[in-house]
Design a protein around this motif. Sequence first.
Motif, short mmCIF file in Angstrom:
data_model
loop_
_atom_site.label_atom_id
_atom_site.label_comp_id
_atom_site.label_asym_id
_atom_site.label_seq_id
_atom_site.Cartn_x
_atom_site.Cartn_y
_atom_site.Cartn_z
N MET A 1 0.85 -1.17 0.00
CA MET A 1 0.00 0.00 0.00
C MET A 1 0.89 1.23 0.00
N LYS A 2 0.52 2.24 -0.79
CA LYS A 2 1.30 3.46 -0.86
C LYS A 2 0.73 4.50 0.09
N ALA A 3 1.63 5.23 0.71
CA ALA A 3 1.25 6.35 1.57
C ALA A 3 2.04 7.57 1.11
N ARG A 4 1.35 8.70 1.05
CA ARG A 4 1.99 9.96 0.70
C ARG A 4 1.91 10.87 1.92
N LEU B 1 5.79 6.57 0.45
CA LEU B 1 6.22 5.33 1.11
C LEU B 1 5.47 4.15 0.51
N GLU B 2 6.17 3.08 0.24
CA GLU B 2 5.54 1.83 -0.17
C GLU B 2 5.55 0.94 1.06
N LEU B 3 4.36 0.68 1.60
CA LEU B 3 4.24 -0.08 2.84
C LEU B 3 3.77 -1.50 2.55
N ALA B 4 4.28 -2.46 3.30
CA ALA B 4 3.86 -3.85 3.16
C ALA B 4 2.48 -4.08 3.77
N GLU B 5 2.07 -3.20 4.65
CA GLU B 5 0.77 -3.33 5.34
C GLU B 5 -0.38 -3.26 4.34
N THR B 6 -1.36 -4.15 4.49
CA THR B 6 -2.52 -4.15 3.59
C THR B 6 -3.78 -3.60 4.26
N ASP B 7 -3.79 -3.52 5.57
CA ASP B 7 -4.93 -2.96 6.30
C ASP B 7 -4.81 -1.42 6.28
N PRO B 8 -5.78 -0.72 5.67
CA PRO B 8 -5.68 0.74 5.55
C PRO B 8 -5.53 1.46 6.89
N ILE C 1 7.68 22.73 14.22
CA ILE C 1 7.53 23.79 13.22
C ILE C 1 6.83 23.34 11.95
N GLU C 2 6.52 22.04 11.83
CA GLU C 2 5.89 21.52 10.62
C GLU C 2 4.63 20.74 10.95
N SER C 3 3.68 20.80 10.03
CA SER C 3 2.51 19.96 10.13
C SER C 3 2.59 18.92 9.00
N PHE C 4 1.85 17.84 9.13
CA PHE C 4 1.89 16.81 8.08
C PHE C 4 0.50 16.26 7.85
N ARG C 5 0.35 15.69 6.66
CA ARG C 5 -0.90 15.03 6.28
C ARG C 5 -0.52 13.72 5.60
N VAL C 6 -1.22 12.64 5.92
CA VAL C 6 -0.96 11.33 5.33
C VAL C 6 -2.16 10.95 4.47
N GLU C 7 -1.88 10.53 3.23
CA GLU C 7 -2.91 10.05 2.32
C GLU C 7 -2.50 8.68 1.84
N LEU C 8 -3.44 7.75 1.80
CA LEU C 8 -3.18 6.41 1.28
C LEU C 8 -3.65 6.32 -0.16
N ALA C 9 -2.90 5.55 -0.94
CA ALA C 9 -3.27 5.36 -2.35
C ALA C 9 -3.41 3.90 -2.65
#
Length: 79
Positions: free
Chosen positions: A1-4, A44-51, A71-79
């Motif tokens: 599963m890809k994560a951005r 990131l290419e993750l081996a995890e399959t559970d979203p 000093i930074e914020s982040f957002r994670v999106e799954l593809a």
Amino acid sequence: MKARVTIMPKNGVLDPQGKAIGHALEGLGFSGVAEVRAGKVIELELAETDPAKAQAAAEDMARRLLANTVIESFRVELA
């Protein structure tokens, strides 16, 4: 599963790279750009399959290493 993971400076934090880009755009004749903020994107290419688990893992990675959460914020999106 890809994560951005998208990482941006928090509001109120100086962004000299964004300022330099904005100034360069103005110098090139691009008008009407009010503000520029520069960040980074990490894929990131993750081996995890559970979203839910993939989301949690990517957020933990961002919190612990990828972003400076002071000093930074982040957002994670799954593809």
